[in-house]
Write a protein that holds these residues in place. Structure first.
Motif, short mmCIF file in Angstrom:
data_model
loop_
_atom_site.label_atom_id
_atom_site.label_comp_id
_atom_site.label_asym_id
_atom_site.label_seq_id
_atom_site.Cartn_x
_atom_site.Cartn_y
_atom_site.Cartn_z
N ILE A 213 1.43 4.97 -3.47
CA ILE A 213 0.12 4.37 -3.78
C ILE A 213 -0.07 4.25 -5.29
O ILE A 213 -0.58 3.25 -5.80
N THR A 214 0.33 5.29 -6.02
CA THR A 214 0.15 5.25 -7.47
C THR A 214 1.01 4.19 -8.13
O THR A 214 0.74 3.79 -9.26
N GLN A 215 2.05 3.70 -7.44
CA GLN A 215 2.90 2.66 -7.99
C GLN A 215 2.27 1.28 -7.87
O GLN A 215 2.71 0.33 -8.50
N ILE A 216 1.23 1.14 -7.02
CA ILE A 216 0.56 -0.14 -6.85
C ILE A 216 -0.33 -0.39 -8.05
O ILE A 216 -1.20 0.43 -8.37
N PRO A 217 -0.15 -1.51 -8.76
CA PRO A 217 -0.97 -1.79 -9.95
C PRO A 217 -2.43 -2.05 -9.57
O PRO A 217 -2.74 -2.44 -8.45
N ASP A 218 -3.32 -1.85 -10.53
CA ASP A 218 -4.76 -1.97 -10.28
C ASP A 218 -5.15 -3.41 -9.99
O ASP A 218 -6.19 -3.67 -9.37
#
Length: 248
Positions: A149-154
């Motif tokens: 999830i943290t790898q998905i850009p904002d």
């Protein structure tokens, strides 16, 4: 005696309530032919309660709990003792080592349980534990999931939102559900990136515009959906006619 013989004419029968001296929870309504000998009655009862014929003593009670007779003569027919509908036939087990003694037939806690060693269980195939381990191995751990999830850009899915405006008619895949765009933007409780909120024409949604405690838009219950922009097609999509499929 005359009345007993008269009752035995033909193949008459009587329904008796059966109880047992050792089995406190055992009761059964059983129909007996009056032509059956006491020994044959015992044989029928043996198959029901487990007490052997040779260890069985029978007592007959009326419907107000008065003892009528002891059925001591195995050769006599049941009708000799003039039983009536609703009378009780009580089985007394005379064998102290009978399978019915000790209460283990009724109390399963007294029955010796089969136990398998931990080592033997580990070697078995097809156990629930191995199925669970296999299932767990196919599901990413919480750490792995959070890392993904943290790898998905904002700004994930921002570009597909360029042509999606609030108030536009749209069609949503899969299933080609139609409705109106009610929200476009980020929804952090659902995950990083952009989302589109849709009010469906029909109750095909999962909420009323509130998701995980956050109000994103207003719509009737079960008409709301939050989907990724790539699943939304904006255009002139009129509401479906529910009867259009019936037309020829």
């Amino acid at each position: 005696m005359a009345s007993s013989l008269q009752k035995m004419e033909g193949d008459e029968s009587v329904l008796l309530r059966v109880t047992h001296s050792n089995l406190k929870t055992f009761t059964a309504d059983i129909r007996f032919s009056l032509q059956l000998s006491v020994e044959a009655v015992k044989d029928k009862l043996w198959k029901k309660c487990g007490t052997s014929v040779n260890s069985m003593h029978l007592e007959l009670y009326d419907d107000v709990r008065n003892k009528i007779a002891d059925l001591t003569d195995n050769s006599k027919p049941l009708g000799f003792y003039s039983p009536l509908e609703g009378f009780r036939l009580h089985v007394v087990d005379l064998d102290p080592s009978s399978v019915t003694s000790g209460g283990w037939l009724e109390d399963t806690s007294l029955v010796e349980k089969y136990k398998i060693s931990e080592e033997a269980y580990k070697q078995r195939e097809g156990t629930f534990r191995k199925y669970k381990e296999k299932l767990t191995s196919q599901i990413p751990s919480t750490v792995e999931a959070n890392a993904f999830i943290t790898q998905i850009p904002d700004n994930y899915m921002e570009d597909p939102c360029a042509n999606i405006k609030v108030g536009s008619r749209c069609e949503v895949e899969p299933g080609e559900k139609r409705g109106v765009v009610k929200f476009v933007g980020r929804a952090e409780p659902l995950g990083p990136g952009f989302w589109v909120g849709v009010q469906y024409d029909e109750p095909l949604g999962k909420h009323d515009g509130m998701v995980k405690g956050v109000r994103y838009f207003e719509c009737p219950p079960s008409h709301g959906g939050m989907v990724r922009p790539v699943k939304v097609k904006v255009g002139d999509y009129p509401e479906r006619d529910p009867f259009e499929e019936d037309e020829i």
